[in-house]
Design an enzyme around this catalytic site. Sequence first.
Site, PDB file in Angstrom:
ATOM      1  N   TYR A  98       0.845  -1.195   0.000  1.00  0.00           N
ATOM      2  CA  TYR A  98       0.000   0.000   0.000  1.00  0.00           C
ATOM      3  C   TYR A  98       0.884   1.249   0.000  1.00  0.00           C
ATOM      4  O   TYR A  98       1.825   1.343   0.796  1.00  0.00           O
ATOM      5  CB  TYR A  98      -0.886   0.015   1.254  1.00  0.00           C
ATOM      6  CG  TYR A  98      -1.641   1.313   1.435  1.00  0.00           C
ATOM      7  CD1 TYR A  98      -2.935   1.450   0.949  1.00  0.00           C
ATOM      8  CD2 TYR A  98      -1.037   2.408   2.063  1.00  0.00           C
ATOM      9  CE1 TYR A  98      -3.612   2.650   1.085  1.00  0.00           C
ATOM     10  CE2 TYR A  98      -1.715   3.615   2.194  1.00  0.00           C
ATOM     11  CZ  TYR A  98      -3.000   3.733   1.704  1.00  0.00           C
ATOM     12  OH  TYR A  98      -3.671   4.910   1.823  1.00  0.00           O
ATOM     13  N   GLU A 129      -4.000   7.366  -3.660  1.00  0.00           N
ATOM     14  CA  GLU A 129      -3.407   6.116  -3.190  1.00  0.00           C
ATOM     15  C   GLU A 129      -3.304   5.059  -4.269  1.00  0.00           C
ATOM     16  O   GLU A 129      -4.076   5.039  -5.228  1.00  0.00           O
ATOM     17  CB  GLU A 129      -4.126   5.576  -1.948  1.00  0.00           C
ATOM     18  CG  GLU A 129      -5.552   5.201  -2.148  1.00  0.00           C
ATOM     19  CD  GLU A 129      -6.201   4.643  -0.876  1.00  0.00           C
ATOM     20  OE1 GLU A 129      -5.704   4.886   0.239  1.00  0.00           O
ATOM     21  OE2 GLU A 129      -7.223   3.964  -1.003  1.00  0.00           O
TER      22      GLU A 129
END
Length: 394
Positions: free
Chosen positions: A117, A205
């Site tokens: 991530y 993101e």
Amino acid sequence: MKIHEYQAKELLAAAGAAVPRGIVVTSPAAAQQAFDQMGGPVVLKAQVHAGGRGKGRFKDSGKDWGGVKFIRTREEVGPVVEVMLKYPLVTKQTGEQGQRVSKVLVQEAADIAREIYVGMVIDRAIGLPVLMACAEGGVEIEEVAARSPEKILRVPVNPDTGLQPFQARRLAYDLEFTAEQAPKAESLMTALGRVFLEKDCSLAEINPLVVTPKGDVLALDAKMTFDDNALFRHSDIEQLRDEAEENPDELRAARTGLTYISLTGNIGCLVNGAGLAMSTMDIIKYHGGEPANFLDVGGGANKEQVTEAFRILLADPRVKAVLVNIFGGIMKCDIIAGAILAAFKEVGFHAPLVVRLEGTNIEQGPKMLAESGQNITTATGMTDAAKKVVAAAR
Ligand code: ADP
Ligand code: MG
């Protein structure tokens, strides 16, 4: 404002990020063509702004898969895309009613060795953008963040200089990329940081950022949210707006110059000024009620705005009572009372209305409301208003 995954990936690619090949389609036939062009297994990805698509389900479709579906053969493509375009997709973030899908991304399937991530947000506590990264990326990131927050690495970024090469290198090291993978991961993080700052994102993101068995590093999924207050200087971003994804009441309010945010309670609030609106919501909650919305009609609060505001509030079937809390500073209380009465007649109220006015010509405003013969409760002060509207909603 949010954008779709495929749009976010285009922005990232333009900034130098490696993304898998993909084609956006709006029909099963076009999806089959795209499959042929890819020449190998693909992943069909429903394009909605909400996250959690992989774990989502298409409402009433009877299927046990969600908005991200791995496809090996040409025959599977048509039926899957048909379901995606027919039923609303329900994920953790859409609410029970789900979200309609009108575009599907046909994306080259990637072999995945690791999922990581990386994301950038504004950290309001330190007043800086922060690049966050976690070696355990993928669909479980929320659980990791809740269970072991120490696993989320955080790097504050100076907005004037952007993410520095040494910062990206350090993160790549901490995330245990190999020497061969590290420069590729760094260039993805750099691209993310650049888009975030250049386009005034509030969130950007990549989840997951994947490492393939061959050692390629790719952005497999991307999400971006932009600061609405900065959109005036990004017409390219504004063009990516998908109104079908936005709350229809919020859109309608924005067109009338109202700031409206839908919430989950049952007390409609019509307030002028963001600060007063916030404290109105606070005091309703303090007295045991739940606001159905945040609504700021602005300093001016004219008749058209008040009428449209009432229409939006009362169109919400959850609203059991309405509180008007207006400070007559720019507008005088008698003018506001007139606007409320006119709107009250025009809109047709099904919920009790409590009005608290304060400010210039306060002697006249409430008197006008009381003498109107309409079913309007007047209140003096915030506490009185909150107590009355909470009682009325019950
Ligand atoms: P969401 O976050 O909305 O669930 P993602 O795009 O992150 O959607 O997809 C969920 C999961 O599906 C990913 O974590 C990844 O494991 C897998 N996936 C997504 N795209 C691909 C792809 N192109 N190739 C292989 N697997 C993929
Ligand atoms: Mg994802």
